[in-house]
Design a protein around this motif. Structure first.
Motif, PDB file in Angstrom:
ATOM      1  N   PHE A  14       0.811  -1.228   0.000  1.00  0.00           N
ATOM      2  CA  PHE A  14       0.000   0.000   0.000  1.00  0.00           C
ATOM      3  C   PHE A  14       0.843   1.275   0.000  1.00  0.00           C
ATOM      4  O   PHE A  14       1.042   1.874  -1.034  1.00  0.00           O
ATOM      5  N   CYS A  15       1.369   1.705   1.153  1.00  0.00           N
ATOM      6  CA  CYS A  15       1.956   3.053   1.163  1.00  0.00           C
ATOM      7  C   CYS A  15       3.471   3.022   1.143  1.00  0.00           C
ATOM      8  O   CYS A  15       4.111   1.982   1.276  1.00  0.00           O
ATOM      9  N   VAL A  17       5.676   3.841   3.219  1.00  0.00           N
ATOM     10  CA  VAL A  17       6.447   3.566   4.432  1.00  0.00           C
ATOM     11  C   VAL A  17       7.294   2.314   4.226  1.00  0.00           C
ATOM     12  O   VAL A  17       8.459   2.264   4.614  1.00  0.00           O
ATOM     13  N   GLY A  18       6.697   1.284   3.602  1.00  0.00           N
ATOM     14  CA  GLY A  18       7.472   0.075   3.292  1.00  0.00           C
ATOM     15  C   GLY A  18       7.596  -0.887   4.453  1.00  0.00           C
ATOM     16  O   GLY A  18       8.678  -1.427   4.719  1.00  0.00           O
ATOM     17  N   CYS A  19       6.500  -1.148   5.149  1.00  0.00           N
ATOM     18  CA  CYS A  19       6.541  -2.083   6.279  1.00  0.00           C
ATOM     19  C   CYS A  19       6.776  -3.510   5.785  1.00  0.00           C
ATOM     20  O   CYS A  19       6.287  -3.911   4.723  1.00  0.00           O
ATOM     21  N   LEU A  46       1.849  -2.607  12.274  1.00  0.00           N
ATOM     22  CA  LEU A  46       1.261  -2.442  10.946  1.00  0.00           C
ATOM     23  C   LEU A  46       0.004  -1.607  11.091  1.00  0.00           C
ATOM     24  O   LEU A  46      -0.681  -1.683  12.119  1.00  0.00           O
ATOM     25  N   CYS A  47      -0.330  -0.831  10.072  1.00  0.00           N
ATOM     26  CA  CYS A  47      -1.618  -0.131  10.118  1.00  0.00           C
ATOM     27  C   CYS A  47      -2.695  -1.079   9.586  1.00  0.00           C
ATOM     28  O   CYS A  47      -2.416  -2.209   9.163  1.00  0.00           O
ATOM     29  N   LYS A  49      -4.310  -1.170   6.881  1.00  0.00           N
ATOM     30  CA  LYS A  49      -4.194  -1.615   5.479  1.00  0.00           C
ATOM     31  C   LYS A  49      -3.246  -2.819   5.379  1.00  0.00           C
ATOM     32  O   LYS A  49      -3.567  -3.818   4.749  1.00  0.00           O
ATOM     33  N   GLY A  50      -2.098  -2.707   6.007  1.00  0.00           N
ATOM     34  CA  GLY A  50      -1.151  -3.827   5.946  1.00  0.00           C
ATOM     35  C   GLY A  50      -1.668  -5.047   6.683  1.00  0.00           C
ATOM     36  O   GLY A  50      -1.460  -6.186   6.259  1.00  0.00           O
ATOM     37  N   ILE A 203       2.614   4.324  10.079  1.00  0.00           N
ATOM     38  CA  ILE A 203       3.687   3.764  10.925  1.00  0.00           C
ATOM     39  C   ILE A 203       4.802   4.787  11.138  1.00  0.00           C
ATOM     40  O   ILE A 203       5.424   4.817  12.204  1.00  0.00           O
TER      41      ILE A 203
HETATM   42 FE1  SF4 Z   1       1.959   1.805   4.893  1.00  0.00          FE
HETATM   43 FE2  SF4 Z   1       0.350   0.690   6.685  1.00  0.00          FE
HETATM   44 FE3  SF4 Z   1       1.460  -0.800   4.786  1.00  0.00          FE
HETATM   45 FE4  SF4 Z   1       2.961   0.174   6.734  1.00  0.00          FE
HETATM   46  S1  SF4 Z   1       1.299  -1.319   6.967  1.00  0.00           S
HETATM   47  S2  SF4 Z   1       3.447   0.202   4.539  1.00  0.00           S
HETATM   48  S3  SF4 Z   1       1.996   2.155   7.111  1.00  0.00           S
HETATM   49  S4  SF4 Z   1      -0.019   0.854   4.473  1.00  0.00           S
END
Ligand code: SF4
Length: 721
Positions: A14-15, A17-19, A46-47, A49-50, A203
């Motif tokens: 998703f975003c 940040v690259g978790c 993790l948010c 979305k992840g 994150i």
């Molecule tokens: Fe982004 Fe959330 Fe995915 Fe981390 S878990 S990369 S903050 S969308």
């Protein structure tokens, strides 16, 4: 309950940040996603979305076989006739038929070859994809440059951080985040502006909150909305939309007037200081208060806090560049770092937070109209020769069209055949009605995607791409960290990895264009594509899949034994000295008036991502199933409306109906609409005025009016999903 039989370490799709995502699976079923406590980015968190958003890969609407529109006469082009007898229209799912890969690829390559032969390479264009891997994007731009011969190549970076990229390139010679996100713990003062970090980079926001609460970091938020980070800020500068240049230039004025600037740094590391300082004279805090609405004492306090910090940093997102003067907005921030020397050291920096998971990597891989991979300039003969030696075909030396210019070229007929990988311009372009009319003019459109999105509905051919869980590759996150994406299971149905589809299209096109010298396309694994990219891009030269096994590597990684680079510009800037620019204040294109009395600003929410192609096909859609417009309580009686009422929001370009959310989060006179919802697409309202340098549209400001709507009208909107 299913028992897991495998855990695969990969990267969140998703975003930026690259978790790290550890996907726990049984067979083809993802059971859950976790992240380790010792991962350098996600640190155990993790948010939403992840954690939960990955189930889009199982949605029944996924395209799992190549599709061709039923109204196409596939053999017509060979008989010298147009592809179809009637104009391009939006189609429903039943309007396509399933096809074999061979049939679909033949049609795509017939059309592109015919367009090139009849009208030249620049009658074609491609949108690469900030969600796809580095390898997918490298392969796609290579095909358009080395096989077709056009630089009409762009992706959604044009619609988000283009103003930041241009300003940073002009001032420093590099446009990436200068420092590592987790260095927030070393900042004693951090400016966060134009960024709803808690929802768009959750994150990183978590670490910012922790730094503010437990590690003494003082946060200054500059934002017209009362975003969540305001709750953690020592100071909130609530500027009116479009007044960033006067606000940040007034801070520079104070730093200069009070002699707080870093004279050795300015003398040794910068140029054009005198002209810049002269241009700052008129930006007094009193002037900035009149324009921006921020009290002059708060401006003075913010300037002193940042200038006297031991380690100050600036973080920003789309609220800065998405303006007709977005480049100048970013320059005003760059000036603060150059004045104070808060750059080139750990715990400082200029940090544009990149949006999509791989928007940094897609840019690095050359998905840009005037830069080859690694930001090497298309108009430099030595660069052209370097790429010709590897690709066996000289890429074009002239600048190509940007995203917004390509959409304009649909309208004029200059671009006739279009390739879209994973993007959705009919959600992301400004002034969407205009974009819908423009796309009807295309002679041929192919979309390579997981779903038939709003753009795909106009396509002649849909090529089913594999999801991120069905292929190998790499993503480059917002702080330049290249990380592995790992195949968890084989692609579903007949879907294929994007780089494999592109390689096959490229080989067929080379045959049809009768190329005597051909580029290499017989990649057996995407690691070979990254190695080829590393031969051409010095900052990726030392990156191999083997070296990415742990936490990844932050570019530049110039050699195979280089450990990566957590922060940039320690001794010099890529352009030599950092450059100051003279700035003037210019008002935004469309101001509120009696007919359209509110300012509309657009952006993201926590539960969804971009045009919604993925998240609206996931369980996240239950968390936020419908669009809304945020209105300040003081403005609600002007509509009039109450929280939850249906309202119609109109600009000079169109109208949408959605539900009102009455909240203090919206500033008085400013309303906010998220841009994820096709049934009430915010970009029906936005203006297509562009920043003249960066070509980025003014998404953050246009004038709108709001009127009550009926419950039946709202219901009609919601049924349109
Ligand atoms: Fe982004 Fe959330 Fe995915 Fe981390 S878990 S990369 S903050 S969308």
């Amino acid at each position: 309950m299913l028992a897991e039989d495998k855990v695969t370490a990969t990267t969140c799709p998703f975003c930026g940040v690259g978790c790290r995502l550890n996907l726990h699976t049984q067979g083809n079923q993802i059971l859950s996603a976790t992240t380790p406590y010792d991962h350098v980015v996600s640190r155990g968190n993790l948010c939403i979305k992840g954690r939960f958003g990955w189930d889009f890969i199982y949605h029944p609407d996924r395209v799992l076989k190549p599709l061709i529109r039923k109204d196409i006469d596939v053999g017509a082009p060979l008989r010298g006739r147009p592809l179809r007898e009637r104009p391009r229209t939006q189609a429903a799912r039943d309007d396509w038929r399933e096809a074999t890969w061979d049939e679909a690829l033949e049609l795509v390559t017939d059309r592109f070859a015919a367009t090139v032969k009849q009208h030249g390479p620049d009658a074609t264009a491609v949108f690469c994809c900030a969600k796809a891997t580095n390898e997918d994007n490298y392969a796609l731009q290579k095909m358009f440059r080395a096989v077709i011969g056009t630089n009409n190549i762009d992706h959604c970076t044009r619609l988000c951080h283009a103003g930041s990229v241009v300003a940073l390139q002009l001032a420093l010679g590099s446009s990436a985040m200068s420092n590592t996100a987790s260095e927030i713990y070393q900042n004693d003062v951090a400016i966060i502006t134009g960024s709803n970090t808690a929802e768009t980079h959750p994150i990183i926001a978590l670490q910012m909150k922790d730094a503010a609460m437990h590690h003494g970091t003082q946060i200054i938020v500059a934002d017209p909305r009362r975003v969540e980070m305001v709750n953690f800020a020592a100071l909130w500068l609530c500027q009116k939309p479009g007044t960033d240049v006067p606000l940040f230039s007034a801070m520079a004025h104070v730093i200069l007037a009070e002699n707080l600037y870093n004279k050795p740094f300015v003398a040794e590391r910068t140029e054009n200081f005198d002209a810049f300082a002269k241009s700052m004279q008129d930006f007094t805090p009193e002037f900035a208060e009149r324009i921006s609405g921020v009290p002059r004492d708060d401006i003075v306090r913010a300037a002193r806090m940042y200038a006297t910090a031991k380690r100050g940093a600036i973080y920003w997102a789309l609220g800065i560049p998405e303006h007709t003067h977005g480049t100048e907005n970013a320059m005003a921030l760059i000036h603060l770092a150059l004045l104070t020397g808060h750059i080139g050291k750990e715990g400082t920096g200029l940090n544009p937070l990149r949006g999509q998971n791989n928007v940094q990597g897609a840019s690095d891989a050359g998905a840009m109209p005037w830069d080859y991979p690694g930001y090497q300039k298309a108009d430099d003969p030595a660069t052209v020769e370097k790429f010709r030696a590897v690709w066996h075909h000289a890429p074009p030396p002239q600048r190509g069209l940007s995203t917004t210019e390509i959409a304009e070229a649909w309208q004029t007929g200059a671009v006739k055949s279009m390739y879209v990988m994973g993007e959705n311009p009919l959600m992301s372009e400004p002034n969407l009605r205009h974009a819908h009319h423009a796309i009807e003019n295309l002679e041929f459109l192919v979309c390579q995607d997981l779903f038939i999105n709003e753009t795909g509905r106009y396509a002649d051919v849909i090529l089913p791409g594999a999801s991120w869980a069905e292929k190998d590759g790499t993503f480059t996150n917002t702080d330049r960290r290249v990380q592995r994406v790992r195949k968890v299971f084989e692609p579903f149905g007949d879907a294929r990895a994007d780089w494999q589809i592109i390689s096959e299209v490229a080989k067929r096109l080379e045959r049809k264009l009768e190329r005597t010298q051909t580029a290499f396309w017989d990649y057996k694994h995407p690691s070979e594509i990254l190695e080829e990219m590393g031969r051409l891009v010095p900052s990726y030269a030392g990156i191999t899949y083997d070296r990415l096994e742990g936490d990844g590597l932050q570019w530049p990684v110039p050699t195979r034994d280089h450990p990566g680079t957590p922060f940039l510009f320690e001794k010099t800037f890529p352009r030599g000295r950092g450059k100051f620019f003279s700035l003037v204040y210019e008002v935004s294109k469309e101001q509120p008036d009696d007919a359209y009395p509110f300012i509309l600003t657009t952006g993201r929410v926590l539960y969804h991502w971009h045009g919604g192609t993925l998240t609206r096909h996931s369980q996240l859609d239950f968390a936020m199933p419908e669009p809304l417009v945020e209105i300040n309580p003081a403005d609600a009686p002007r509509v009039p409306c109450k929280d939850g009422d249906a309202v119609r929001v109109s600009s000079r370009r169109g109208s949408i109906v959605l539900r009102a959310k009455v909240t203090e989060k919206a500033a008085r006179g400013v309303v906010f609409i998220p841009f994820h919802f096709a049934e009430a697409a915010a970009n029906v309202l936005t203006i297509d005025a562009l920043d003249p340098q960066a070509k980025i549209p003014e998404y953050k400001i246009c004038a709108v009016k709001i009127e009550p709507a009926t419950a039946a009208e709202l219901e009609q909107t919601l049924q349109a999903t």
